[in-house]
Design a protein around this motif. Structure first.
Motif, PDB file in Angstrom:
ATOM      1  N   ARG A 129      18.963 -22.515 112.786  1.00  0.00           N
ATOM      2  CA  ARG A 129      17.699 -23.014 112.241  1.00  0.00           C
ATOM      3  C   ARG A 129      16.531 -22.619 113.145  1.00  0.00           C
ATOM      4  O   ARG A 129      15.547 -22.027 112.709  1.00  0.00           O
ATOM      5  N   GLU A 130      16.742 -22.934 114.387  1.00  0.00           N
ATOM      6  CA  GLU A 130      15.727 -22.626 115.394  1.00  0.00           C
ATOM      7  C   GLU A 130      15.422 -21.125 115.420  1.00  0.00           C
ATOM      8  O   GLU A 130      14.271 -20.700 115.485  1.00  0.00           O
ATOM      9  N   GLY A 145       9.848 -16.600 112.474  1.00  0.00           N
ATOM     10  CA  GLY A 145       8.899 -16.607 111.364  1.00  0.00           C
ATOM     11  C   GLY A 145       9.550 -16.541 109.997  1.00  0.00           C
ATOM     12  O   GLY A 145       8.899 -16.226 109.007  1.00  0.00           O
ATOM     13  N   GLY A 146      10.866 -16.845 109.930  1.00  0.00           N
ATOM     14  CA  GLY A 146      11.561 -16.807 108.646  1.00  0.00           C
ATOM     15  C   GLY A 146      11.582 -18.162 107.981  1.00  0.00           C
ATOM     16  O   GLY A 146      11.083 -19.155 108.517  1.00  0.00           O
ATOM     17  N   GLU A 147      12.192 -18.190 106.783  1.00  0.00           N
ATOM     18  CA  GLU A 147      12.359 -19.429 106.048  1.00  0.00           C
ATOM     19  C   GLU A 147      13.835 -19.797 106.085  1.00  0.00           C
ATOM     20  O   GLU A 147      14.685 -18.941 105.836  1.00  0.00           O
ATOM     21  N   ALA A 157      19.126 -16.795 104.497  1.00  0.00           N
ATOM     22  CA  ALA A 157      18.047 -16.429 105.417  1.00  0.00           C
ATOM     23  C   ALA A 157      18.382 -15.187 106.240  1.00  0.00           C
ATOM     24  O   ALA A 157      17.552 -14.285 106.384  1.00  0.00           O
ATOM     25  N   CYS A 158      19.595 -15.120 106.754  1.00  0.00           N
ATOM     26  CA  CYS A 158      19.943 -14.057 107.703  1.00  0.00           C
ATOM     27  C   CYS A 158      19.657 -12.674 107.145  1.00  0.00           C
ATOM     28  O   CYS A 158      19.314 -11.755 107.888  1.00  0.00           O
ATOM     29  N   PHE A 159      19.806 -12.528 105.807  1.00  0.00           N
ATOM     30  CA  PHE A 159      19.717 -11.195 105.209  1.00  0.00           C
ATOM     31  C   PHE A 159      18.266 -10.718 105.072  1.00  0.00           C
ATOM     32  O   PHE A 159      18.034  -9.557 104.782  1.00  0.00           O
ATOM     33  N   GLU A 160      17.320 -11.633 105.281  1.00  0.00           N
ATOM     34  CA  GLU A 160      15.915 -11.232 105.252  1.00  0.00           C
ATOM     35  C   GLU A 160      15.621 -10.282 106.405  1.00  0.00           C
ATOM     36  O   GLU A 160      14.799  -9.380 106.289  1.00  0.00           O
TER      37      GLU A 160
END
Lengths: 163, 261
Positions: free
Chosen positions: A138-139, A145-147, A152-155
Motif C-alpha cells: 500500500r505504502e 503516486g499510484g492508486e 495496481a502493480c500492473f500500472e
C-alpha cells in the motif's frame, strides 16, 4: 503276505505323500494368486511399481515449453528481472493448457492479473531474506503516486519484465 | 560421462527391452510432438528411455537462507502429481524466533497460498522459511514397518509407495518422523513425495526444484562427478533434520536453526 513285511506300511506313507503333495499344490496355487507377478524382481517389492511411477505424465515443461508458441513473451521475460521466475509459476503447468501429444491448445492458461500474485513473492514479511526485494504494498503504491487498486502493480510494472 | 558409458551393458530398468520396443513404436507419433514442446532434459548421463538406475543416486539440497516462502513449489507439486486437496507432499514452514521465549511456527495451508504478515506480538530477531518434503532416508523406518512390502527404495535412492499393493494400514504414516506421508483420501493408500520419479528418470528436475524462483531447492546426483550440489555437500556445512534418529536423510539443509525439527 507276511504281516511283518515293511510293505504293509506303504499305504500310510503313500497317504502322507498325497497329503503333502496336496498341501504343496495349494501353497503354489495360493502363492501364484496372492504374490504379484513381478514380486522380487529388484527386491522385496513389486518390481512393476517402479515402471508405473516412471510412466506418470509430465505436466511442467519449463520456460522452453512456451517458447514455440509465445516467443514474444519468452524473449521479453528472458531478458528481464523476472528471468528466474518460471512462466508456469505465475500461470500454471503447460500440460493443463496444451495437449502434449497433439500439440494443441486444450484450455485457457490462467492469467492472475492481481496484486495478490505479486504479493506471493514481494509482500514484506519478517521471515523473508532481507536482501530480497519486498515492499509494503500500500505504502509503495501510494508513495509512487499510484492508486491502490487490486491490479495496481500492473500500472507501473510489466509482470514479464518488471523494471 | 565417459566413466558412465563403460557399463552400458547393464540391464535398463524398469522397462524390459521388448516391452519398451512395443510401447515405443505405438507411441512414436505422439512422442515426436511431445519432444517438440517439452524440451529435452539436460541432466548428465540420461538419455530418454535409456535410464539406468545404477548410474544415479539422487539427493536433495534446501537452502533456507534463500527461500522467500512464495509457495510456488507447493502449488507445482500438487499440479504435477495430482496431490489431493488438503494433503501435501511438500510444504513450507515459517519460523519467527524472538530473543527469548517460544518461537512462532506456522504453515497455513502448507504455504500453498503464500504467507500473510502475522502479528506474533514477539520482538522477532530472526525469521526464515523452511521447505520440507520426504527426506528419502537411507535407513528409513517407513519401509521397515510396512507389513506387505508396499514401501520400497529404488536403487537410485528414492523411497516410493506401490499403491497397488498398499493396504492403507497407515503404519508408515506413523513411523515417519518427518510427517512426510499421508493416506490418500481417494485411493485409501499411503502417499508421499516420489521425488518426481517420472521427471528425474527422464532428465528433468523435480517440479518443485524447477519452479523455485530463487534456487532454494536443488536436486543432486551423487554419481555425477561434476554435480554442483554434491560439491556443496562436500565443501559446505550442511545439516539434516533430526540426525539423532539415524535415519540418514538424503535431503540436506543449508542454514538450518536448532528450532527446526
Amino acid at each position: 503276505m507276511n504281516p511283518e513285511s515293511p510293505l504293509i506300511h506303504a499305504k500310510h506313507v503313500f497317504r502322507a505323500a498325497i497329503l503333502l503333495l496336496a498341501v504343496l499344490i495349494a501353497m503354489l496355487l495360493g502363492r501364484s494368486l496372492f504374490v504379484p507377478e513381478t514380486w522380487g524382481e529388484f527386491g522385496p517389492y513389486r518390481g512393476a511399481a517402479v515402471a508405473e511411477h516412471r510412466d506418470k505424465p509430465i505436466r511442467h515443461g519449463g520456460n522452453d515449453s512456451c517458447a514455440m508458441c509465445h516467443d514474444a513473451e519468452y524473449a521479453e521475460h528472458a531478458g528481464g528481472e523476472h528471468a528466474s521466475v518460471q512462466c508456469e509459476s505465475c500461470h500454471g503447468p503447460v500440460a493443463f493448457h496444451v495437449d502434449l501429444e497433439e500439440g494443441e491448445v486444450v484450455a485457457e492458461m490462467p492469467v492472475h492479473r492481481s496484486r495478490e500474485l505479486c504479493e506471493l513473492c514481494h509482500l514484506r514479511l519478517e521471515a523473508r531474506p532481507a536482501d530480497f526485494p519486498q515492499v509494503d504494498v500500500r505504502e509503495h503504491v501510494l508513495s509512487n503516486g499510484g492508486e491502490f487498486t487490486p491490479d495496481a502493480c500492473f500500472e507501473c510494472h510489466d509482470p514479464h519484465s518488471p523494471i | 560421462m565417459a566413466r558412465h558409458d563403460k557399463d552400458s551393458a547393464r540391464p535398463l530398468i524398469p522397462i524390459s527391452r521388448r516391452e519398451f520396443l512395443n510401447r515405443s513404436s505405438s507411441a512414436l507419433a505422439g512422442s515426436m510432438v511431445i519432444a517438440l514442446i517439452l524440451p529435452e532434459g539436460s541432466s548428465a548421463g540420461i538419455a530418454g528411455a535409456d535410464y539406468d538406475w545404477d548410474r544415479h543416486r539422487w539427493v536433495y539440497l534446501i537452502d533456507t537462507t534463500k527461500c522467500i516462502g512464495c509457495g510456488s513449489c507447493v502449488r507445482a507439486c500438487r499440479a504435477e502429481n495430482s496431490v489431493p486437496e488438503d494433503m501435501y507432499r511438500t510444504w513450507v514452514e515459517r519460523y519467527e524466533i524472538p530473543a527469548e521465549g517460544e518461537a512462532f511456527i506456522d504453515s497455513p495451508d502448507g504455504a500453498e497460498h503464500g504467507f500473510d504478515p502475522v502479528a506474533t506480538g514477539l520482538s522477532v530477531r530472526k525469521g526464515f522459511f523452511v521447505p520440507k518434503l520426504c527426506n528419502h532416508c537411507d535407513a528409513t523406518p517407513c519401509i521397515q514397518v510396512c507389513p506387505v512390502g508396499a514401501s520400497f527404495a529404488t536403487r537410485d535412492g528414492v523411497v516410493l509407495v506401490d499403491p497397488e499393493h498398499c493396504i492403507g494400514c497407515g503404519y508408515c504414516v506413523q513411523a515417519c518422523p518427518y510427517g512426510s506421508r499421508f493416506i490418500n483420501p481417494t485411493t485409501h493408500t499411503a502417499d508421499k513425495c516420489t521425488l518426481c520419479y517420472h521427471r528425474i528418470t527422464t532428465g528433468r528436475k523435480t517440479a518443485c526444484v524447477e519452479i523455485c524462483p530463487v534456487g532454494a531447492r536443488r536436486l543432486g546426483d551423487r554419481k555425477n562427478p561434476d554435480d554442483e550440489v554434491i560439491e556443496i555437500l562436500a565443501t559446505q556445512r550442511v545439516e539434516v533434520l533430526q540426525p539423532e534418529l539415524l535415519t540418514r536423510p538424503q535431503a540436506f539443509y543449508l542454514g538450518l536453526d536448532m528450532e527446526v525439527r
